[in-house]
Design a protein around this motif. Structure first.
Motif, mmCIF file in Angstrom:
data_model
loop_
_atom_site.group_PDB
_atom_site.id
_atom_site.type_symbol
_atom_site.label_atom_id
_atom_site.label_comp_id
_atom_site.label_asym_id
_atom_site.label_seq_id
_atom_site.Cartn_x
_atom_site.Cartn_y
_atom_site.Cartn_z
ATOM 1 N N ASP A 211 -8.772 0.646 -0.379
ATOM 2 C CA ASP A 211 -7.408 0.582 0.134
ATOM 3 C C ASP A 211 -6.693 1.914 -0.090
ATOM 4 O O ASP A 211 -7.064 2.698 -0.968
ATOM 5 N N ALA A 212 -5.654 2.138 0.693
ATOM 6 C CA ALA A 212 -4.843 3.343 0.513
ATOM 7 C C ALA A 212 -3.932 3.157 -0.692
ATOM 8 O O ALA A 212 -3.239 2.148 -0.811
ATOM 9 N N ILE A 213 -3.953 4.115 -1.619
ATOM 10 C CA ILE A 213 -3.069 4.094 -2.789
ATOM 11 C C ILE A 213 -2.289 5.398 -2.770
ATOM 12 O O ILE A 213 -2.851 6.488 -2.931
ATOM 13 N N ILE A 214 -0.989 5.288 -2.572
ATOM 14 C CA ILE A 214 -0.132 6.453 -2.368
ATOM 15 C C ILE A 214 1.062 6.346 -3.299
ATOM 16 O O ILE A 214 1.691 5.294 -3.407
ATOM 17 N N SER A 215 1.391 7.439 -3.996
ATOM 18 C CA SER A 215 2.607 7.468 -4.803
ATOM 19 C C SER A 215 3.601 8.437 -4.166
ATOM 20 O O SER A 215 3.208 9.465 -3.601
ATOM 21 N N ILE A 222 5.292 12.367 -0.502
ATOM 22 C CA ILE A 222 3.987 11.917 -0.978
ATOM 23 C C ILE A 222 3.534 12.802 -2.137
ATOM 24 O O ILE A 222 3.466 14.031 -2.008
ATOM 25 N N LEU A 223 3.199 12.163 -3.264
ATOM 26 C CA LEU A 223 2.760 12.889 -4.462
ATOM 27 C C LEU A 223 1.251 12.786 -4.663
ATOM 28 O O LEU A 223 0.612 13.746 -5.080
ATOM 29 N N THR A 224 0.692 11.613 -4.411
ATOM 30 C CA THR A 224 -0.768 11.434 -4.534
ATOM 31 C C THR A 224 -1.273 10.696 -3.307
ATOM 32 O O THR A 224 -0.557 9.896 -2.689
#
Length: 562
Positions: A211-215, A222-224
């Motif tokens: 899955d896409a994991i975005i911080s 977008i940081l990560t």
């Protein structure tokens, strides 16, 4: 010229205690300096091996000894093993393990048990040194101190000399202090290693997740961006990090991010949010989204964590399944309607023949026609049940609820089925409390159908001379409950959870076979009313089927009298 007077001893001259303390001051300063140096040495690195080697070297240099080693507790081996050594070469000694759960005494075991130093000014005369390995290497005097952290012994540090040495109290205290400093440093290194391993493990999980994991920060930058996000959205890390999350929004959806942020601030986390997202190639995909806040050490929200799963194919399959389900329902409905016309004609013809309208019949003809009638009736029931189920699944059944006198309706159904009970010599009764005015907010025809199914099943599967009872009671202020209890063969526990499935029949019921649709229809009808249906059964001890109905009209608005 007058003579100068001499002061008597004890006048203004320093006392003996003061002179002693002054003589001790350089030694104490030296000891404190040594402790500081050991502390600096132990804390300059988070590498366990380097900490052990540097601490042992500094300790030996300060105390002036040429031999030393450190044993560290290894839980996997349930003992202490040599991790670093100076001045000893015996393979037997270097590979030895001191078990911590053994009753055999050794200097290291004594230190581990007592959490205190063990001094041997002459190991040649010490009975604890049964193993003469160190003696063979010329060691005479040793001192062993615990390596401790938080009152736990992590190991033992031993220093020794090839000359006879009587350990002074300050040397013993220093050695004990060195062990404490080393223990604290080892604990810090262990914690750092655990944190580092945990961080690496989590980073690996995040990176390898499908899955896409975005911080993002508070401005949705977008940081990560993990590998899953690259696969789902088509942007590489270098392209995505630093960009706004609006990069993924279809046209006209810019306000969506603000709405999600506000929801997260209110609820703490948003789950199972189905949204549309745009890939790098401008393809629009369906995504299941979960968003949670990221907090700093003081609890303030500093960003958001987005988890996205591509459900485009899943939604496509769901839509296709809905279409197929509708096609199936339409097909079943059409076929059932087409079957009813010739079946009705067959039934009417058979009834006419049995009534003698076509002439007198002999016994064999009557027997054959009765069999045809029985099977056409069974086929008609099956078609009706299939039609009912089809209409329920397609949402074509409308409830017409009203205040329903449940006790009276239950008695009517029981009376209509009493001939079956009499024929099988089964006792059939309706049991109620003193309050016979129990009412439900329900559709009379649909609840009659449910009662016919449940009571009919109970009579079908209960052997002769058995008993079937139907209880109607209030279930709190908002619900009423109907229970049908029989003394039949019961339902095995492994089959009870499947009993309400379409076309499912319990294998144990023998010849009493049905269509397998009655309970599925009953469940659907009860749930359409907002109630629940359940079964409680013990093999060979009968079954209890129960269902609940609302006692009054849900959400009814009371209009005040004028």
């Amino acid at each position: 010229m007058p003579r100068l007077k001499r002061h008597k001893a004890g006048g203004n001259s320093p006392s003996a205690g003061t002179r002693y303390r002054r003589r001790q001051l350089p030694a104490r300063t030296k000891d404190l300096s040594a402790l500081l140096r050991i502390a600096e040495t132990a804390t300059q690195s988070l590498d366990t091996e380097k900490i052990l080697k540097d601490t042992l070297d500094e300790s030996l240099a300060f105390l002036g000894f040429e031999v030393g080693f450190i044993r560290i507790l290894e839980p996997e081996k349930k003992g202490m093993i040599v991790r670093v050594v100076r001045g000893l070469r015996s393979p037997e000694f270097l590979s030895s393990v001191i078990p911590v759960d053994s009753h055999q005494l050794s200097p290291s075991k004594i230190v581990y048990d007592t959490k205190d130093v063990y001094i041997a000014s002459d190991i040649r005369k010490d009975p604890i040194y049964k193993n003469r390995t160190m003696e063979r290497e010329g060691i005479i005097s040793t001192a062993a101190a615990p390596v401790m952290s938080k009152k736990r012994v992590l190991g033992v540090m031993v220093v020794g000399s090839r000359k006879f040495h009587k350990f002074a109290k300050r040397e013993i205290n220093l050695l004990k202090a060195f062990g404490s400093q080393l223990g604290a440093a080892l604990e810090n290194a262990r914690l750092y290693e655990e944190v580092h391993r945990g961080k690496a493990y989590i980073e690996n999980l995040v990176e390898s997740a499908g899955d896409a994991i975005i911080s993002t920060d508070m401005e949705d930058r977008i940081l990560t961006w993990n590998r899953g996000a690259e696969v789902i959205f088509g942007y590489g890390k270098e392209e995505a990090i630093g960009q706004g999350l609006a990069l993924l929004l279809p046209p006209g959806r810019l306000k969506e991010l603000e709405e999600i942020r506000n929801k997260v601030r209110i609820t703490g986390v948003v789950r199972n949010l189905e949204v549309a997202r745009k890939r790098k190639d401008d393809t629009i995909i369906e995504a299941a989204l979960a968003v949670s806040p990221i907090h700093d050490t003081t609890g303030n929200v500093i960003g958001f964590l987005h988890l996205a799963k591509d459900i485009t194919e899943k939604k496509r399959y769901e839509q296709r399944l809905k279409e197929l389900d509708k096609m199936k329902s339409d097909f079943v409905s059409n076929v059932s309607h087409e079957l009813r016309t010739p079946l009705t004609a067959i039934k009417a013809s058979v009834d006419n023949m049995l009534d003698g309208l076509t002439g007198q019949l002999n016994e064999k003809q009557i027997r054959y026609l009765a069999r045809i009638k029985s099977n056409t009736d069974r086929l008609a029931r099956l078609i009706n049940e299939i039609l009912d189920l089809s209409r329920i699944e397609s949402g074509k059944i409308d409830l017409k609820p009203a205040a329903l006198p449940l006790v009276a309706v239950t008695r009517e159904v029981a009376e209509s089925l009493r001939p079956v009970a009499v024929e099988k010599l089964i006792s059939l009764e309706v049991v109620t409390s003193s309050d016979t005015s129990v009412a439900a907010w329900a559709d009379r025809d649909k609840i009659t159908q449910v009662l016919m199914n449940l009571i009919g099943n109970a009579l079908k599967f209960t052997p002769a001379h058995g008993r079937v009872s139907v209880a109607v009671d209030r279930n709190g202020d908002e619900w009423v409950k109907v229970s049908v209890v029989d003394t039949g063969p019961g339902i095995p526990a492994e089959e009870a959870s499947k009993i309400f499935d379409k076309f499912y029949q319990v294998a144990k019921v023998g010849k009493a076979r049905g269509t397998g649709l009655g309970l599925a229809i009953s469940k659907a009808l009860v749930e359409m009313h907002g109630g629940e249906i359940s079964v409680h059964s013990n093999a060979d001890r009968g079954s209890t089927f129960s269902f609940t109905l609302p006692a009054r009209q849900p959400f009814k608005v009371e209009v005040p009298a004028r």
